[in-house]
Design a protein around this motif. Structure first.
Motif, PDB file in Angstrom:
ATOM      1  N   ALA A 110      21.859 -10.358 102.514  1.00  0.00           N
ATOM      2  CA  ALA A 110      22.426 -10.983 101.321  1.00  0.00           C
ATOM      3  C   ALA A 110      21.598 -10.701 100.065  1.00  0.00           C
ATOM      4  CB  ALA A 110      22.560 -12.488 101.543  1.00  0.00           C
ATOM      5  N   ASP A 111      20.268 -10.715 100.187  1.00  0.00           N
ATOM      6  CA  ASP A 111      19.441 -10.511  98.990  1.00  0.00           C
ATOM      7  C   ASP A 111      19.582  -9.093  98.452  1.00  0.00           C
ATOM      8  OD1 ASP A 111      18.152  -9.452 101.229  1.00  0.00           O
ATOM      9  OD2 ASP A 111      16.148 -10.017 100.563  1.00  0.00           O
ATOM     10  N   LYS A 112      19.579  -8.112  99.343  1.00  0.00           N
ATOM     11  CA  LYS A 112      19.727  -6.720  98.914  1.00  0.00           C
ATOM     12  C   LYS A 112      21.127  -6.468  98.358  1.00  0.00           C
ATOM     13  CE  LYS A 112      15.633  -5.236 100.147  1.00  0.00           C
ATOM     14  NZ  LYS A 112      14.657  -4.780  99.128  1.00  0.00           N
ATOM     15  N   PHE A 113      22.118  -7.057  99.016  1.00  0.00           N
ATOM     16  CA  PHE A 113      23.483  -6.852  98.546  1.00  0.00           C
ATOM     17  C   PHE A 113      23.682  -7.497  97.174  1.00  0.00           C
ATOM     18  CE2 PHE A 113      28.057  -7.885  98.361  1.00  0.00           C
ATOM     19  CZ  PHE A 113      28.569  -6.597  98.492  1.00  0.00           C
ATOM     20  N   SER A 114      23.063  -8.644  96.947  1.00  0.00           N
ATOM     21  CA  SER A 114      23.167  -9.312  95.654  1.00  0.00           C
ATOM     22  C   SER A 114      22.550  -8.451  94.555  1.00  0.00           C
ATOM     23  CB  SER A 114      22.478 -10.675  95.721  1.00  0.00           C
ATOM     24  OG  SER A 114      22.677 -11.383  94.521  1.00  0.00           O
ATOM     25  N   GLU A 115      21.427  -7.797  94.868  1.00  0.00           N
ATOM     26  CA  GLU A 115      20.817  -6.875  93.912  1.00  0.00           C
ATOM     27  C   GLU A 115      21.765  -5.715  93.594  1.00  0.00           C
ATOM     28  OE1 GLU A 115      16.959  -5.441  95.038  1.00  0.00           O
ATOM     29  OE2 GLU A 115      16.353  -7.394  95.821  1.00  0.00           O
ATOM     30  N   PHE A 116      22.424  -5.218  94.628  1.00  0.00           N
ATOM     31  CA  PHE A 116      23.383  -4.129  94.481  1.00  0.00           C
ATOM     32  C   PHE A 116      24.531  -4.560  93.557  1.00  0.00           C
ATOM     33  CE2 PHE A 116      26.861  -1.466  96.486  1.00  0.00           C
ATOM     34  CZ  PHE A 116      26.358  -0.234  96.081  1.00  0.00           C
ATOM     35  N   CYS A 117      25.012  -5.782  93.738  1.00  0.00           N
ATOM     36  CA  CYS A 117      26.075  -6.318  92.875  1.00  0.00           C
ATOM     37  C   CYS A 117      25.577  -6.479  91.438  1.00  0.00           C
ATOM     38  CB  CYS A 117      26.556  -7.661  93.406  1.00  0.00           C
ATOM     39  SG  CYS A 117      27.374  -7.578  95.017  1.00  0.00           S
ATOM     40  N   ASP A 118      24.365  -6.983  91.281  1.00  0.00           N
ATOM     41  CA  ASP A 118      23.806  -7.186  89.945  1.00  0.00           C
ATOM     42  C   ASP A 118      23.669  -5.867  89.184  1.00  0.00           C
ATOM     43  OD1 ASP A 118      23.617  -9.889  90.454  1.00  0.00           O
ATOM     44  OD2 ASP A 118      21.473  -9.834  90.949  1.00  0.00           O
ATOM     45  N   ALA A 119      23.471  -4.777  89.921  1.00  0.00           N
ATOM     46  CA  ALA A 119      23.333  -3.456  89.290  1.00  0.00           C
ATOM     47  C   ALA A 119      24.673  -2.899  88.817  1.00  0.00           C
ATOM     48  CB  ALA A 119      22.682  -2.481  90.266  1.00  0.00           C
ATOM     49  N   HIS A 120      25.771  -3.541  89.229  1.00  0.00           N
ATOM     50  CA  HIS A 120      27.124  -3.107  88.834  1.00  0.00           C
ATOM     51  C   HIS A 120      27.918  -4.329  88.358  1.00  0.00           C
ATOM     52  CE1 HIS A 120      25.682  -0.140  91.819  1.00  0.00           C
ATOM     53  NE2 HIS A 120      26.299   0.733  91.052  1.00  0.00           N
ATOM     54  N   PRO A 121      27.487  -4.941  87.260  1.00  0.00           N
ATOM     55  CA  PRO A 121      28.085  -6.217  86.838  1.00  0.00           C
ATOM     56  C   PRO A 121      29.543  -6.128  86.400  1.00  0.00           C
ATOM     57  CG  PRO A 121      26.591  -5.378  85.147  1.00  0.00           C
ATOM     58  CD  PRO A 121      26.408  -4.513  86.351  1.00  0.00           C
ATOM     59  N   ASP A 122      30.015  -4.927  86.085  1.00  0.00           N
ATOM     60  CA  ASP A 122      31.402  -4.774  85.633  1.00  0.00           C
ATOM     61  C   ASP A 122      32.360  -4.467  86.774  1.00  0.00           C
ATOM     62  OD1 ASP A 122      30.200  -2.303  86.060  1.00  0.00           O
ATOM     63  OD2 ASP A 122      31.332  -1.297  84.463  1.00  0.00           O
ATOM     64  N   HIS A 123      31.889  -4.588  88.027  1.00  0.00           N
ATOM     65  CA  HIS A 123      32.720  -4.286  89.190  1.00  0.00           C
ATOM     66  C   HIS A 123      33.184  -5.580  89.877  1.00  0.00           C
ATOM     67  CE1 HIS A 123      31.259  -0.263  88.585  1.00  0.00           C
ATOM     68  NE2 HIS A 123      31.898   0.190  89.652  1.00  0.00           N
ATOM     69  N   THR A 124      34.399  -5.542  90.400  1.00  0.00           N
ATOM     70  CA  THR A 124      34.913  -6.617  91.250  1.00  0.00           C
ATOM     71  C   THR A 124      34.365  -6.411  92.656  1.00  0.00           C
ATOM     72  OG1 THR A 124      36.944  -6.839  89.964  1.00  0.00           O
ATOM     73  CG2 THR A 124      36.985  -7.653  92.228  1.00  0.00           C
ATOM     74  N   VAL A 125      33.744  -7.439  93.214  1.00  0.00           N
ATOM     75  CA  VAL A 125      33.065  -7.315  94.508  1.00  0.00           C
ATOM     76  C   VAL A 125      34.031  -7.664  95.631  1.00  0.00           C
ATOM     77  CG1 VAL A 125      31.139  -8.104  95.935  1.00  0.00           C
ATOM     78  CG2 VAL A 125      30.845  -7.865  93.447  1.00  0.00           C
ATOM     79  N   VAL A 126      34.272  -6.683  96.487  1.00  0.00           N
ATOM     80  CA  VAL A 126      35.162  -6.852  97.641  1.00  0.00           C
ATOM     81  C   VAL A 126      34.346  -6.604  98.896  1.00  0.00           C
ATOM     82  CG1 VAL A 126      37.274  -6.086  98.785  1.00  0.00           C
ATOM     83  CG2 VAL A 126      37.130  -6.024  96.287  1.00  0.00           C
ATOM     84  N   VAL A 127      34.268  -7.586  99.791  1.00  0.00           N
ATOM     85  CA  VAL A 127      33.494  -7.411 101.014  1.00  0.00           C
ATOM     86  C   VAL A 127      34.389  -7.557 102.234  1.00  0.00           C
ATOM     87  CG1 VAL A 127      31.344  -8.192  99.952  1.00  0.00           C
ATOM     88  CG2 VAL A 127      32.726  -9.819 101.240  1.00  0.00           C
ATOM     89  N   TYR A 128      34.055  -6.778 103.214  1.00  0.00           N
ATOM     90  CA  TYR A 128      34.716  -6.814 104.514  1.00  0.00           C
ATOM     91  C   TYR A 128      34.360  -8.119 105.207  1.00  0.00           C
ATOM     92  CZ  TYR A 128      36.417  -4.329 108.744  1.00  0.00           C
ATOM     93  OH  TYR A 128      37.112  -3.903 109.851  1.00  0.00           O
ATOM     94  N   ALA A 129      35.250  -8.602 106.048  1.00  0.00           N
ATOM     95  CA  ALA A 129      35.012  -9.863 106.755  1.00  0.00           C
ATOM     96  C   ALA A 129      33.768  -9.817 107.644  1.00  0.00           C
ATOM     97  CB  ALA A 129      36.232 -10.222 107.592  1.00  0.00           C
ATOM     98  N   ASN A 130      33.344  -8.625 108.037  1.00  0.00           N
ATOM     99  CA  ASN A 130      32.197  -8.466 108.939  1.00  0.00           C
ATOM    100  C   ASN A 130      30.880  -8.621 108.197  1.00  0.00           C
ATOM    101  OD1 ASN A 130      34.590  -7.251 109.986  1.00  0.00           O
ATOM    102  ND2 ASN A 130      33.382  -6.148 111.507  1.00  0.00           N
ATOM    103  N   THR A 131      30.698  -9.772 107.568  1.00  0.00           N
ATOM    104  CA  THR A 131      29.515 -10.053 106.758  1.00  0.00           C
ATOM    105  C   THR A 131      29.138 -11.514 106.905  1.00  0.00           C
ATOM    106  OG1 THR A 131      31.054 -10.349 104.896  1.00  0.00           O
ATOM    107  CG2 THR A 131      29.831  -8.273 104.969  1.00  0.00           C
ATOM    108  N   SER A 132      27.926 -11.830 106.497  1.00  0.00           N
ATOM    109  CA  SER A 132      27.432 -13.205 106.591  1.00  0.00           C
ATOM    110  C   SER A 132      28.111 -14.098 105.555  1.00  0.00           C
ATOM    111  CB  SER A 132      25.921 -13.229 106.355  1.00  0.00           C
ATOM    112  OG  SER A 132      25.638 -12.873 105.002  1.00  0.00           O
ATOM    113  N   ALA A 133      27.960 -15.397 105.751  1.00  0.00           N
ATOM    114  CA  ALA A 133      28.490 -16.364 104.792  1.00  0.00           C
ATOM    115  C   ALA A 133      27.875 -16.156 103.416  1.00  0.00           C
ATOM    116  CB  ALA A 133      28.217 -17.781 105.292  1.00  0.00           C
ATOM    117  N   ALA A 134      26.596 -15.795 103.380  1.00  0.00           N
ATOM    118  CA  ALA A 134      25.915 -15.599 102.097  1.00  0.00           C
ATOM    119  C   ALA A 134      26.464 -14.398 101.344  1.00  0.00           C
ATOM    120  CB  ALA A 134      24.415 -15.443 102.329  1.00  0.00           C
TER     121      ALA A 134
END
Length: 346
Positions: free
Chosen positions: A121-145
């Motif tokens: 979750a922490d690394k993925f959040s950093e990845f999202c923060d690096a692309h703030p203008d993108h809509t984040v879509v995640v596959y169900a095969n992920t943690s609650a966080a």
């Protein structure tokens, strides 16, 4: 640059499978489980990739055998106050998020998923923060966080339609974690997508050259492929889709033989729905020590009858799924969007 974990970066400690049971032992466990399900006001929800004995038991007791989307829907709508989820941990977490008032048990909390493990979750959040203008879509095969960080959650049965919908609105998409499924969706939709580089330990092992050779051996066979598989394997498919979509294809296509590139746990339902047809495993990366999964998820294999009985009989002391309530509220938002979008697709 954000560090992205891949299969090669992860050191898996694969769990032990349940001990093989005799027919008499299976019958004893099944009988006790049926009694406990009634006593505990519980229902068994099982994924297509679990052991055939578990799938059969879920069917016999009024439970559910399905893909992760239908598992989530079924558990949320069923009147039982206890859900026992035979699958992997993210499925149990999803059930708990959607029905926080219910008790959610799993045969083992150690059953996880390489996509979940490979997307902290922490690394993925950093990845999202690096692309703030993108809509984040995640596959169900992920943690609650990870779900809580997303704008949308999707399953493979609806991912194409959802991305197509977002693309039509001019959205730029950040996708995670499965790179193969993401690549397939980007190719099909033409959407602009930035992708996390995760992969499924089962589907990543299917090999195109070996599949070509097997197809030459059985030229009358149709090839069914889950889009978590590498692109070269997907390109050989007669039908590409989620577990439920592949099961439907095995019924509707005229072929009498199928080569199937997904977890071999699905063969139970395919054979049940089309008993006159023949199903063959697609070739993987090898056997034994050279093969991480050999076409069956090692964590799904942890689900056993004895563990289900223990979960129900002990009151779930070491089997109950817990999700932080505040985290659950945030993860609920993209999950509800998923369910509403899926309802509109019907």
């Amino acid at each position: 640059m954000i560090e992205v974990q891949t299969l090669d970066d992860l050191n898996y400690s694969f769990p032990a499978k349940p001990k093989p049971l005799t027919d008499a032992q299976k019958a004893q466990h099944i009988s006790r489980i049926k009694t406990l399900l009634e006593r505990e006001n519980a229902v068994l929800v099982a994924h297509y990739y679990t052991d055939p004995d578990i799938q059969a038991l879920a069917e016999e007791t009024g439970g559910c055998v399905s893909d992760s989307l239908e598992m989530a829907r079924f558990g949320a709508e069923h009147e039982a106050q206890t859900l026992i989820v035979a699958g992997v941990k993210f499925m149990g977490e999803t059930a708990k998020i959607l029905t926080p008032q219910k008790r959610v048990l799993m045969p083992t909390l150690e059953a996880t998923c390489s996509l979940d493990l490979g997307c902290p979750a922490d690394k993925f959040s950093e990845f999202c923060d690096a692309h703030p203008d993108h809509t984040v879509v995640v596959y169900a095969n992920t943690s609650a966080a990870v779900k809580a960080r997303a704008d949308w959650v999707v399953t493979s049965s609806m991912a194409l339609e959802l991305v197509e919908h977002l693309d039509s609105q001019g959205k730029k998409i950040l996708w995670g974690p499965d790179k193969h499924l993401g690549g397939y969706i980007a190719k099909q939709t033409g959407a602009e997508m930035v992708m996390w580089q995760g992969a499924c330990v089962v589907h990543d092992e299917f090999k195109s050259q070996a599949l070509i050779a097997l197809k030459e051996q059985y030229p009358e066979a149709a090839v069914l492929v889950h889009p978590e598989s590498p692109a070269a394997v997907v390109d050989l498919a007669d039908a590409v889709g989620s577990t439920s979509q592949l099961i439907k294809a095995s019924q509707t296509l005229p072929n009498s033989m199928f080569i199937v590139a997904t977890d071999k746990g699905i063969f139970y339902k395919m054979q049940q729905q089309a008993p006159e047809k023949t199903f063959i495993e697609a070739p993987t990366g090898g056997n034994g020590a050279t093969c991480r999964s050999c076409a069956h998820c090692p964590w799904m294999a942890m689900n056993g009858l004895e563990a289900i009985e223990n979960a129900l009989s002990t009151g779930g002391k070491v089997h109950e799924i817990h999700v932080d309530p505040e985290l659950g509220k945030e993860a609920m938002k993209p999950l509800n969007r998923m369910l509403e979008f899926a309802r509109n697709l019907k």
